[in-house]
Scaffold this motif. Structure first.
Motif, PDB file in Angstrom:
ATOM      1  N   ILE A 161       1.207   3.528 -10.038  1.00 14.06           N
ATOM      2  CA  ILE A 161      -0.063   3.007 -10.562  1.00 14.06           C
ATOM      3  C   ILE A 161      -0.078   3.109 -12.092  1.00 14.06           C
ATOM      4  O   ILE A 161      -0.497   2.179 -12.778  1.00 14.06           O
ATOM      5  N   PHE A 162       0.414   4.208 -12.631  1.00 13.47           N
ATOM      6  CA  PHE A 162       0.475   4.363 -14.085  1.00 13.47           C
ATOM      7  C   PHE A 162       1.405   3.316 -14.702  1.00 13.47           C
ATOM      8  O   PHE A 162       1.096   2.743 -15.744  1.00 13.47           O
ATOM      9  N   THR A 163       2.538   3.058 -14.065  1.00 15.62           N
ATOM     10  CA  THR A 163       3.478   2.065 -14.568  1.00 15.62           C
ATOM     11  C   THR A 163       2.867   0.671 -14.530  1.00 15.62           C
ATOM     12  O   THR A 163       3.019  -0.109 -15.483  1.00 15.62           O
ATOM     13  N   LEU A 164       2.174   0.330 -13.454  1.00 15.04           N
ATOM     14  CA  LEU A 164       1.512  -0.962 -13.375  1.00 15.04           C
ATOM     15  C   LEU A 164       0.416  -1.103 -14.433  1.00 15.04           C
ATOM     16  O   LEU A 164       0.257  -2.157 -15.043  1.00 15.04           O
ATOM     17  N   PHE A 165      -0.333  -0.036 -14.663  1.00 20.83           N
ATOM     18  CA  PHE A 165      -1.367  -0.050 -15.693  1.00 20.83           C
ATOM     19  C   PHE A 165      -0.751  -0.211 -17.080  1.00 20.83           C
ATOM     20  O   PHE A 165      -1.257  -0.972 -17.914  1.00 20.83           O
ATOM     21  N   ALA A 166       0.355   0.479 -17.341  1.00 24.34           N
ATOM     22  CA  ALA A 166       1.023   0.366 -18.638  1.00 24.34           C
ATOM     23  C   ALA A 166       1.569  -1.044 -18.847  1.00 24.34           C
ATOM     24  O   ALA A 166       1.465  -1.614 -19.938  1.00 24.34           O
ATOM     25  N   PHE A 167       2.132  -1.628 -17.807  1.00 15.87           N
ATOM     26  CA  PHE A 167       2.656  -2.989 -17.913  1.00 15.87           C
ATOM     27  C   PHE A 167       1.530  -3.990 -18.154  1.00 15.87           C
ATOM     28  O   PHE A 167       1.654  -4.888 -18.993  1.00 15.87           O
ATOM     29  N   PHE A 168       0.419  -3.826 -17.448  1.00 14.38           N
ATOM     30  CA  PHE A 168      -0.730  -4.703 -17.655  1.00 14.38           C
ATOM     31  C   PHE A 168      -1.278  -4.562 -19.071  1.00 14.38           C
ATOM     32  O   PHE A 168      -1.621  -5.555 -19.711  1.00 14.38           O
ATOM     33  N   SER A 169      -1.347  -3.341 -19.570  1.00 12.21           N
ATOM     34  CA  SER A 169      -1.850  -3.117 -20.925  1.00 12.21           C
ATOM     35  C   SER A 169      -0.928  -3.760 -21.960  1.00 12.21           C
ATOM     36  O   SER A 169      -1.392  -4.343 -22.943  1.00 12.21           O
ATOM     37  N   MET A 226       0.823  -1.217   0.000  1.00 11.68           N
ATOM     38  CA  MET A 226       0.000   0.000   0.000  1.00 11.68           C
ATOM     39  C   MET A 226       0.854   1.262   0.000  1.00 11.68           C
ATOM     40  O   MET A 226       0.531   2.230  -0.674  1.00 11.68           O
ATOM     41  N   SER A 227       1.947   1.258   0.746  1.00 14.21           N
ATOM     42  CA  SER A 227       2.790   2.453   0.764  1.00 14.21           C
ATOM     43  C   SER A 227       3.577   2.601  -0.536  1.00 14.21           C
ATOM     44  O   SER A 227       3.892   3.713  -0.950  1.00 14.21           O
ATOM     45  N   SER A 228       3.866   1.489  -1.204  1.00 12.58           N
ATOM     46  CA  SER A 228       4.562   1.610  -2.486  1.00 12.58           C
ATOM     47  C   SER A 228       3.621   2.099  -3.587  1.00 12.58           C
ATOM     48  O   SER A 228       4.059   2.721  -4.546  1.00 12.58           O
TER      49      SER A 228
END
Length: 109
Positions: A63-71, A54-56
């Motif tokens: 969050i944007f990086t995780l979304f880009a990786f998922f996409s 949660m703190s990370s």
């Protein structure tokens, strides 16, 4: 491998690739004692605690990086299956032409 295919045949390409991978493995094995020395130095200098999930997520851009990786991970199979299954049926093009387009997509992505 591509260089070997230009200058020799595919047997030589596989041989050159195996020699290169063997050299990389040799360097990694030789450098194993250095990893232990570095590990001891890191343990002595490390005083901070680990950060939770949660703190990370509160770090800007995570969050944007995780979304880009998922996409990216979701889009690559979509492109692959679309070119192999859907595109030849809908557009009535040849499978070979579809594979050429697919190769170009993967080179760009």
């Amino acid at each position: 491998m591509a260089f070997a295919l230009l200058k020799a045949n595919w047997h030589a390409g596989y041989l050159w690739t195996a020699i290169l991978q063997g050299f990389i493995l040799f360097v990694c094995i030789i450098s194993l004692p250095l990893w232990k020395v570095n590990e001891k130095a890191n343990v002595d200098s490390e005083t901070s605690e680990s950060v939770g999930i949660m703190s990370s997520l509160k770090v800007p851009g995570v969050i944007f990086t995780l979304f880009a990786f998922f996409s990216y991970c979701a889009g690559k199979p979509l492109i692959f299956y679309g070119h192999l299954a859907i595109l030849p049926v809908l557009k009535e093009i040849l499978i070979q032409s579809s594979l050429h387009h697919l190769a170009l997509c993967f080179l760009v992505v």
